[in-house]
Design a protein around this motif. Structure first.
Motif, PDB file in Angstrom:
ATOM      1  N   ASP A 144      56.328  18.028  -2.606  1.00  0.00           N
ATOM      2  CA  ASP A 144      55.116  18.063  -1.649  1.00  0.00           C
ATOM      3  C   ASP A 144      53.728  17.796  -2.037  1.00  0.00           C
ATOM      4  O   ASP A 144      52.977  18.483  -3.008  1.00  0.00           O
ATOM      5  CB  ASP A 144      55.206  19.656  -1.152  1.00  0.00           C
ATOM      6  N   ASP A 234      62.179  28.541   2.983  1.00  0.00           N
ATOM      7  CA  ASP A 234      62.769  27.398   3.866  1.00  0.00           C
ATOM      8  C   ASP A 234      63.684  28.222   4.904  1.00  0.00           C
ATOM      9  O   ASP A 234      64.613  28.763   4.664  1.00  0.00           O
ATOM     10  CB  ASP A 234      63.190  26.386   3.173  1.00  0.00           C
ATOM     11  N   THR A 245      60.436  23.522  -4.796  1.00  0.00           N
ATOM     12  CA  THR A 245      59.380  22.287  -4.523  1.00  0.00           C
ATOM     13  C   THR A 245      58.429  22.130  -5.771  1.00  0.00           C
ATOM     14  O   THR A 245      58.320  23.284  -6.395  1.00  0.00           O
ATOM     15  CB  THR A 245      58.938  22.218  -3.322  1.00  0.00           C
TER      16      THR A 245
HETATM   17  C1  RP5 Z   1      60.209  22.094   2.429  1.00  0.00           C
HETATM   18  O1  RP5 Z   1      61.021  20.962   3.149  1.00  0.00           O
HETATM   19  C2  RP5 Z   1      60.083  21.414   1.263  1.00  0.00           C
HETATM   20  O2  RP5 Z   1      58.699  22.199   0.738  1.00  0.00           O
HETATM   21  C3  RP5 Z   1      59.528  20.226   1.737  1.00  0.00           C
HETATM   22  O3  RP5 Z   1      58.190  20.119   2.265  1.00  0.00           O
HETATM   23  C4  RP5 Z   1      60.427  19.855   2.661  1.00  0.00           C
HETATM   24  C5  RP5 Z   1      61.610  19.074   2.142  1.00  0.00           C
HETATM   25  O4  RP5 Z   1      62.670  18.833   3.292  1.00  0.00           O
HETATM   26  P1  RP5 Z   1      62.723  17.703   4.247  1.00  0.00           P
HETATM   27  O5  RP5 Z   1      61.416  17.348   4.763  1.00  0.00           O
HETATM   28  O6  RP5 Z   1      63.286  16.357   3.581  1.00  0.00           O
HETATM   29  O7  RP5 Z   1      63.794  18.176   5.335  1.00  0.00           O
HETATM   30  O8  RP5 Z   1      61.067  23.123   2.609  1.00  0.00           O
END
Ligand code: RP5
Length: 302
Positions: A144, A234, A245
């Protein structure tokens, strides 16, 4: 040594000593470790309801005899190159808790347990077994990039918040196409990919909508400050598959680099914008808690 670093090291020491992620979760950064969104009711893009998990029985160490979650793995992940194949008895088993070829199966939270032959969520119960819509059993690694600049007036002067007197940070946020929530423009780390590459790739795909990075953007993404590595609360997490992440802050101090580029939503983002950061920030998963770490590091308004 600052107090946050000291607390983190002390908590990690305790965690190792007691072998408990639950200890770590309760001692440091309780916001970041919260386990709420992944206990949502109906699993996204399905009609499967999670088994309700009250707050006081989230941790595996707390007995919950009635716990009987359904099992669900989304059909659309079958056969995808980024997903594990079903674990049948005679198939080669993944190398849990290690790098498995080019697939990273190591958790930031130390060794995870196996329950019935599959990884067990290190934070606790989610009300659902299986992989849901996540590709990997165990940790699914993402990256991220938190891209920030100072909020400025028309003359380019930094604006201070009238109450706190502190500078106001702005970040690039994207609106996710799957749940319509605003989020850090992150994405999954491809097998074998270096996280620094993922951070730059995801930002340019989702927020700039181009992959030709140009020299300035290339340079800008060399200056990241580490903010967080660990679990993400998530909405797709299950008892056996979860998001982790690595978040870095890329800050444009004088607003002359990425801070002045035209943003354009691309890939799986439907919108993109510069967003003021303060305590009212509402983002996908626990992204707001992760962004707050940037605020603290930069002594900005919250
Ligand atoms: C979140 O989903 C993570 O922090 C990251 O931002 C994201 C990655 O998943 P996708 O965006 O590829 O679905 O949990």
């Amino acid at each position: 040594m600052n107090i946050t670093l000291f607390t983190t090291i002390f908590a990690c020491f305790l965690c190792n000593a007691l072998g408990s992620i639950e200890m770590l979760a309760s001692v440091i950064k309780p916001g970041i470790f919260r386990h709420i969104i992944c206990r949502n009711n109906v699993y996204p893009r399905s009609n499967v309801s999670r088994f309700p998990v009250p707050d006081d029985v989230v941790f595996w160490s707390v007995p919950f005899a009635e716990y009987c979650p359904p099992t669900y793995t989304a059909p659309h992940i079958g056969g995808q190159s980024w997903a594990d194949t079903p674990l049948s008895g005679d198939a080669v088993q993944p190398t849990w808790n290690h790098n498995d070829g080019i697939v990273n199966r190591v958790s930031f939270h130390g060794g995870y347990k196996l329950e019935d032959g599959v990884p067990q969520n290190p934070i606790g119960r989610t009300g659902l077994k299986g992989r849901g819509s996540l590709g990997r059993w165990g940790p699914n690694h993402a990256a991220d990039p938190i891209v920030t600049r100072w909020k400025r007036d028309q003359n380019g002067a930094i604006i201070q918040h009238q109450d706190s007197g502190k500078n106001i940070l702005q970040m690039v946020a994207i609106q996710r196409s799957d749940n319509k929530l605003w989020a850090i423009p992150g994405g999954m780390v491809d097998p074998g990919e270096n996280v620094s590459v993922t951070l730059k790739r995801e930002f340019t795909e989702e927020a700039l909508n181009f992959t030709d990075k140009g020299n300035m953007v290339e340079q800008f993404f060399k200056e990241g400050v580490h903010v967080y590595s660990g679990y993400v609360d998530d909405f797709r997490n299950t008892d056996n598959a979860w998001m982790e992440t690595t978040a870095l802050n890329f800050h444009d101090e004088d607003g002359t680099q990425v801070g002045q580029l035209q943003l354009e939503a691309g890939d799986d983002a439907t919108n993109v914008r510069w967003t003021d950061i303060d305590s009212n920030l509402k983002l996908h998963a626990n992204h707001a808690d992760i962004v707050k770490e940037v605020v603290l590091k930069r002594d900005a308004h919250w």
